[in-house]
Design a protein around this motif. Sequence first.
Motif, PDB file in Angstrom:
ATOM      1  N   GLU A 162       0.717  -1.308  -0.019  1.00  0.00           N
ATOM      2  CA  GLU A 162      -0.110   0.074   0.052  1.00  0.00           C
ATOM      3  C   GLU A 162       0.836   1.378  -0.118  1.00  0.00           C
ATOM      4  OE1 GLU A 162      -3.570   0.233   2.263  1.00  0.00           O
ATOM      5  OE2 GLU A 162      -3.268  -1.889   2.987  1.00  0.00           O
ATOM      6  N   HIS A 183       0.666   4.204  -2.886  1.00  0.00           N
ATOM      7  CA  HIS A 183       0.537   5.670  -2.735  1.00  0.00           C
ATOM      8  C   HIS A 183       1.594   6.290  -3.374  1.00  0.00           C
ATOM      9  CE1 HIS A 183      -3.456   5.357  -1.058  1.00  0.00           C
ATOM     10  NE2 HIS A 183      -3.019   4.219  -0.204  1.00  0.00           N
ATOM     11  N   ARG A 188     -11.331  -0.670   0.221  1.00  0.00           N
ATOM     12  CA  ARG A 188     -10.688  -0.101   0.877  1.00  0.00           C
ATOM     13  C   ARG A 188      -9.659   0.781   0.162  1.00  0.00           C
ATOM     14  NH1 ARG A 188      -6.324  -0.005   3.565  1.00  0.00           N
ATOM     15  NH2 ARG A 188      -6.127  -2.369   3.610  1.00  0.00           N
ATOM     16  N   ILE A 189      -8.838  -0.177  -0.496  1.00  0.00           N
ATOM     17  CA  ILE A 189      -7.532   0.411  -1.149  1.00  0.00           C
ATOM     18  C   ILE A 189      -8.134   1.471  -2.241  1.00  0.00           C
ATOM     19  CG2 ILE A 189      -5.579  -0.344  -2.654  1.00  0.00           C
ATOM     20  CD1 ILE A 189      -5.289  -2.710  -0.449  1.00  0.00           C
ATOM     21  N   ASP A 228     -10.626   3.124  -2.734  1.00  0.00           N
ATOM     22  CA  ASP A 228     -11.308   4.376  -2.095  1.00  0.00           C
ATOM     23  C   ASP A 228     -10.095   5.278  -1.674  1.00  0.00           C
ATOM     24  OD1 ASP A 228     -13.715   3.581  -2.322  1.00  0.00           O
ATOM     25  OD2 ASP A 228     -14.156   2.840  -0.223  1.00  0.00           O
ATOM     26  N   SER A 229      -8.981   4.588  -0.877  1.00  0.00           N
ATOM     27  CA  SER A 229      -7.926   5.426  -0.454  1.00  0.00           C
ATOM     28  C   SER A 229      -7.064   6.248  -1.753  1.00  0.00           C
ATOM     29  CB  SER A 229      -7.026   4.553   0.324  1.00  0.00           C
ATOM     30  OG  SER A 229      -6.255   3.605  -0.225  1.00  0.00           O
ATOM     31  N   GLN A 247      -6.733  10.274  -2.732  1.00  0.00           N
ATOM     32  CA  GLN A 247      -5.577  10.795  -2.767  1.00  0.00           C
ATOM     33  C   GLN A 247      -5.572  11.556  -4.256  1.00  0.00           C
ATOM     34  OE1 GLN A 247      -2.254   7.929  -3.223  1.00  0.00           O
ATOM     35  NE2 GLN A 247      -0.941   9.387  -3.226  1.00  0.00           N
TER      36      GLN A 247
END
Length: 811
Positions: free
Chosen positions: A414, A418, A450-451, A453-454, A458
């Motif tokens: 993760e 990012h 969830r990833i 959405d993150s 960002q």
Amino acid sequence: MKKHLAVGLIAGLLLAGAATPAYAAPTWHAGIPPIATPWTDKVGPNNALPEYPRPQLTRDKWQNLNGVWEFAKADVGQAVPTGQSLGERVLVPYPIESALSGIQRREDRMWYRRNFTVPTGWKVGQGNRLRLNFGAVDYDSKIFVNGTQVATHRGGYDGFDVDVTDALKGTGPQELIVWAEDLTDATGQPIGKQRRTSDRGIFYQGSSGIWRTVWMEPVPADSIGGLTLTPSLSDVTVEVAAPAGTTVKAVARDGSRTVGSVTGAAGTPLRLPISKPKLWSPDKPFLYDLDVSLLSAGKTVDKVGSYFGLRTIGSKKGADGKLRITVNGKILFNMMNLDQGFWPDGLYTAPTDAALKWDLQQDKAMGFNAVRKHIKVEPDRWYYWADKLGLLVWQDMPSGNTGPLPAEWRDQFEAELHEMVREHRSWTSIVAWVPFNEGWGEWDRAATGRIADSVKAQDPSRLVNAHSGVNCCNSKGDSGRGDVIDFHQYLGPASPSPSETRVAIDGEHGGYGLKVSNHMWFGDGQAYEMTPDKATLTAKYVANQQDVLTSAQHCGISAAIYTQITDVEAELNGFFTYDRQVTKMDLRQVKAINQKIVREADGSGTSVPPPPAGTPGLEGVAYWPLDGSYGSLTPAGTFVEGHTGQGVALNGSSEFLDAGKPVLNTASDYSAAAWVKLDKADGAFQTVVSQDGPTVSDFFLQYSGADQRFAMSFAGVRALGPSKPEVGRWYHLVGVRDTVKGELRLYVDGELAGTAGACLPQGAPTGNTVIGRGKYNGNPVDYLDGTVDQVHLYDRALSPTEIRELYASNQ
């Protein structure tokens, strides 16, 4: 005797005062790749990727550190070889497994060493600092300057820099040593398609160590550390990473003309409006220049150059009511090529900048307007050329191994995801982020959502494709998150339908292959379907792409990704051979069909006509009660006690009932109903009712052994029941084909049990309607092991009310 003579000769020469023979210092020599590109011979010690490597943040003063370095295998726990010459020579920045590196072998751990001299005009230590920049080192690295460790870094796809000023000593030569460790698929690190050893299949030779440009530059004590550029249709938001308390001035230019400027605090988003904006698109990839100055106490202390394009990416409904991708507010089909970024001479590293550009130029020449960068992150100049040439880029996150990531590697994955987004947010060409491919590395469906959405949080300015190939392979299933529904299908194309909130795309299809002697990495290889010659390969491609257009018009896909631009190692499904020496298709025909898709796949060209009303009533166009009589069916099986009166028991291996003709018009709506009792319910498929197609049944009303549930199916598409059926129990099944909604529906015991998208039109019937078996790859398959009764066929889609009535009438 010869040994003694040699020793005596040397001793005599020494006694006579002869000079001691000098041992030649190690030198770099390129290895020999199995096949070479047109650029292989253009690479040498003095021109290893000499271009400025960071086009979106440029400085006038810099020095390239690519070239010949010392090299040695590193042992676990070995001391840093400060002041020691290493025994081999490597050409940086080509990975050590590559021929261009000169090493051409794999090592788990390695040392790089060279000296560098800081130009006196840089005034380092007199207000300036010296920054070393590493484009990428795979995977873990440590940096030493003059014996002092100045940095550690983990991650094979992101760049990093380090201020080495305090480790310098006086003037003159400074020693730089890099330690790298790359265990590739022996760990859970992100690796994409890299493997320690090529499997001669879909995974390839790994790339270890330094594989992107290394350079140094002087920077002021207060300096610009990075730029984030977010465009709209009329302005660009500029955010500058710089020390607190400093001021930023950004000036946009169209050639020599200033078209906008903004001044504000560093570290805050600054909106820069553009006078008479010109938009960037694949057809017109216009780019503005950007000058950014950093001011401290009113004085300019740093300057960098950059550029940007004005564009947006989004979605809206077309004339057919289906959600589709937009660029600059207008629907634009993304016709993509899959690009894995491997080279036979440099592996992960293109031999030259011209080679890096060449692949993208071919995409444009073939009528593609987009590229999927497949589970690899490229050097900055690749994205620069995509910006300049006008190609939309869907950027994958490199995956770990195909199985679930070990728990101890998930945070690292993760973090690298990012970081990839952070480093690449300013490229105009990138329009979508793809965290997962086919479930590789995926450990939990909720975590995938969830990833996604993150990533969206960002970077809200782009699409997020949570899971490319969510229908495939190791997928944990659709998380429902992100902006995209993405299916893979070979040969395909895939045909998912969009929802109210997510566009649909074909994430991979095609894969037709052709062997070209003397241009194959292993001298042989394979593809999803091989062809004998260029003409056949081209015809297959054109027909396949015509199916893409049909999927776009009927199903509403917004993008399609053909596999792939070049062969890679044993994969022979490229438009070009792996060495880029041979064109494998007629590119005029390729361009014509690609342009037709982009032109006509906007949702305005085709609507599904309403089907004929069909025959009224619940008896249907065919009805077989199977009460002691086969009616018009070819006899088989044994009459036994049925659900209503008698039924026919079939043996699961050879018995079936044949109507002798196609009863249903599969080009329109239809329904099939039957009572069935299974004698077994294991991993084998069993067909209740089907109709033969040319090679595969037009439909299957069936028990799906793969899912251990009842289903109404097309090949590769299943509307599934909710649970495993009980052996020895009677069930009433109804399968419905609805062309207007573009779906299959399964009803069990009068109630809706499952639906599946099936939007592609079917052809006219070609084979007989049958009870008790299916057809696949031209062969009879999936015989029913059980009893069937009360079979009805309808030339329309039954309504839910009618299906409940039919079920009740037989109770």
